[in-house]
Scaffold this motif. Structure first.
Motif, mmCIF file in Angstrom:
data_model
loop_
_atom_site.group_PDB
_atom_site.id
_atom_site.type_symbol
_atom_site.label_atom_id
_atom_site.label_comp_id
_atom_site.label_asym_id
_atom_site.label_seq_id
_atom_site.Cartn_x
_atom_site.Cartn_y
_atom_site.Cartn_z
ATOM 1 N N LYS A 140 0.837 -1.194 0.000
ATOM 2 C CA LYS A 140 0.000 0.000 0.000
ATOM 3 C C LYS A 140 0.880 1.255 0.000
ATOM 4 O O LYS A 140 1.844 1.350 0.758
ATOM 5 C CB LYS A 140 -0.896 -0.001 1.236
ATOM 6 C CG LYS A 140 -1.937 1.104 1.269
ATOM 7 C CD LYS A 140 -2.746 1.063 2.556
ATOM 8 C CE LYS A 140 -3.614 -0.172 2.632
ATOM 9 N NZ LYS A 140 -4.497 -0.146 3.825
ATOM 10 N N MET A 141 0.546 2.194 -0.880
ATOM 11 C CA MET A 141 1.288 3.454 -0.919
ATOM 12 C C MET A 141 0.907 4.319 0.281
ATOM 13 O O MET A 141 -0.122 4.113 0.917
ATOM 14 C CB MET A 141 0.987 4.205 -2.217
ATOM 15 C CG MET A 141 1.415 3.467 -3.470
ATOM 16 S SD MET A 141 1.568 4.508 -4.948
ATOM 17 C CE MET A 141 -0.051 5.233 -5.098
ATOM 18 N N PRO A 278 -0.683 9.717 8.768
ATOM 19 C CA PRO A 278 -0.813 8.400 9.408
ATOM 20 C C PRO A 278 -1.872 7.560 8.699
ATOM 21 O O PRO A 278 -2.869 8.091 8.188
ATOM 22 C CB PRO A 278 -1.248 8.753 10.834
ATOM 23 C CG PRO A 278 -0.773 10.154 11.049
ATOM 24 C CD PRO A 278 -0.890 10.827 9.719
ATOM 25 N N ARG A 279 -1.662 6.247 8.682
ATOM 26 C CA ARG A 279 -2.555 5.342 7.960
ATOM 27 C C ARG A 279 -4.036 5.579 8.298
ATOM 28 O O ARG A 279 -4.889 5.624 7.414
ATOM 29 C CB ARG A 279 -2.210 3.892 8.284
ATOM 30 C CG ARG A 279 -0.944 3.390 7.615
ATOM 31 C CD ARG A 279 -1.149 3.152 6.151
ATOM 32 N NE ARG A 279 -0.003 2.468 5.551
ATOM 33 C CZ ARG A 279 0.308 2.552 4.281
ATOM 34 N NH1 ARG A 279 -0.408 3.315 3.469
ATOM 35 N NH2 ARG A 279 1.348 1.900 3.801
ATOM 36 N N ARG A 280 -4.354 5.740 9.585
ATOM 37 C CA ARG A 280 -5.765 5.827 9.978
ATOM 38 C C ARG A 280 -6.428 7.116 9.506
ATOM 39 O O ARG A 280 -7.668 7.204 9.508
ATOM 40 C CB ARG A 280 -5.907 5.679 11.493
ATOM 41 C CG ARG A 280 -5.278 6.781 12.316
ATOM 42 C CD ARG A 280 -5.407 6.459 13.807
ATOM 43 N NE ARG A 280 -4.862 7.501 14.656
ATOM 44 C CZ ARG A 280 -3.574 7.596 14.981
ATOM 45 N NH1 ARG A 280 -2.716 6.699 14.509
ATOM 46 N NH2 ARG A 280 -3.143 8.569 15.770
ATOM 47 N N PHE A 281 -5.633 8.105 9.091
ATOM 48 C CA PHE A 281 -6.197 9.375 8.633
ATOM 49 C C PHE A 281 -6.094 9.551 7.114
ATOM 50 O O PHE A 281 -6.513 10.584 6.595
ATOM 51 C CB PHE A 281 -5.495 10.546 9.321
ATOM 52 C CG PHE A 281 -5.689 10.578 10.809
ATOM 53 C CD1 PHE A 281 -6.962 10.545 11.364
ATOM 54 C CD2 PHE A 281 -4.597 10.639 11.667
ATOM 55 C CE1 PHE A 281 -7.143 10.568 12.737
ATOM 56 C CE2 PHE A 281 -4.771 10.668 13.045
ATOM 57 C CZ PHE A 281 -6.045 10.629 13.579
#
Length: 318
Positions: A140-141, A278-281
């Motif tokens: 995943k980019m 960050p991944r979650r955002f």
């Protein structure tokens, strides 16, 4: 039962192009013209794309498109296919039709000498292609950004625009002081000369191509989901110094034209002159997947995104 065909763009009839355009506009809710469709499929090193088509009683009801691209894999030039524009009319939207369509494409492309197929399926398609083994996960980019005018992203914070611009300019300046000129050379990269000659003629053909400090920068400024966004698409060199030069160029020339700078990609160094979300955002998942049509041509390195030079230039989102 529908029929499954494999054709090159140059083999499509005028009537088929009209049908394909209508199918695209119905499925994606957009308004591309026949001319725009052909421009999307012919601006590549071969001058045509590969089409796997579902036909029922003379009507095109589904299609997957694969754009041919030359890649360098550890220095060896190979023909890849970039999977884009997957579309099927609702009555035919089941796994079996999709599976047969994709397998038709793989069989046809293998005969044409395509070694590898890659794509960036959205969150709906991703689990389907992975579980069915039509494609395999590569990685995943990330998304890197610079919120130049915070009020352009969240209107209630417009009073903070001077502070957000001051912060961003200071951050870029500091990043430049620490930026290394060491190039990051990935094992798997597109053949830049053949790729860039036609890539930026696709879509509306409205791209910015600038040179600064010996680096060529490819970018596009447009309103995206209500935000004036500068998309940093690609650079001719991947290094902290190159990214610093690119970001400074866009700031210098267009600081009044955009509010948010975005670079989706995968980088193996941390100093990019941008903030890593960050991944979650992250606003969107950029999943890279692939299928080896010639398994003998690759080792396991192809299944690790760390070995890929991948960003917005590699497919058709922008």
């Amino acid at each position: 039962m529908p029929d499954f065909l494999f054709k090159k763009t140059c083999e499509l009839t005028a009537a088929e192009v009209i049908q394909i355009t209508g199918l695209f506009n119905r499925v994606f809710g957009k308004h591309r013209s026949e001319e725009e469709m052909l421009r999307q499929y012919t601006n590549n090193p071969l001058g045509y794309s590969y089409h796997a088509i579902i036909v029922d009683k003379g009507t095109i009801v589904g299609m997957n498109v694969y754009v041919p691209v030359y890649y360098l894999v550890n220095g060896v030039k190979m023909l890849f296919g970039n999977s884009i524009d997957s579309m099927v009319d609702k009555p035919y939207r089941d796994f079996f039709n999709y599976n047969d369509m994709v397998l038709t494409a793989y069989s046809g492309m293998k005969k044409e000498g395509v070694k590898f197929v890659y794509g960036y399926p959205n969150d709906n398609a991703y689990p389907v292609v992975i579980k069915s083994k039509l494609m395999k996960d590569i990685g995943k980019m990330h998304t890197y950004c610079l919120p130049l005018h915070i009020g352009g992203i969240k209107k209630s914070l417009s009073f903070l625009n001077p502070l957000s611009e001051l912060f961003c300019r200071g951050f870029v300046w500091m990043s430049g002081l620490l930026a290394s000129s060491k190039k990051d050379n990935c094992l798997i990269t597109k053949d830049a000369d053949s790729y860039n000659a036609s890539r930026y003629k696709r879509g509306d053909g409205s791209y910015e191509i600038e040179t600064t400090g010996g680096i060529t920068v490819y970018y596009k400024i447009k309103e995206h989901e209500g935000v004036r966004t500068a998309f940093l698409i690609d650079l001719s060199e991947k290094s902290p110094k190159a990214f610093n030069e690119a970001v400074k160029l866009i700031l210098r020339k267009h600081h009044t034209d955009f509010d948010l700078l975005l670079y989706p990609g995968y980088l193996r160094f941390s100093n990019t002159s941008m903030l890593k979300i960050p991944r979650r955002f992250e606003p969107k998942n950029f999943n890279l997947t692939g299928k080896a049509l010639d398994k003998k041509a690759f080792d396991n390195s192809v299944w690790d995104i760390c070995n890929w030079d991948t960003n917005l230039s590699n497919y058709d989102l922008i």
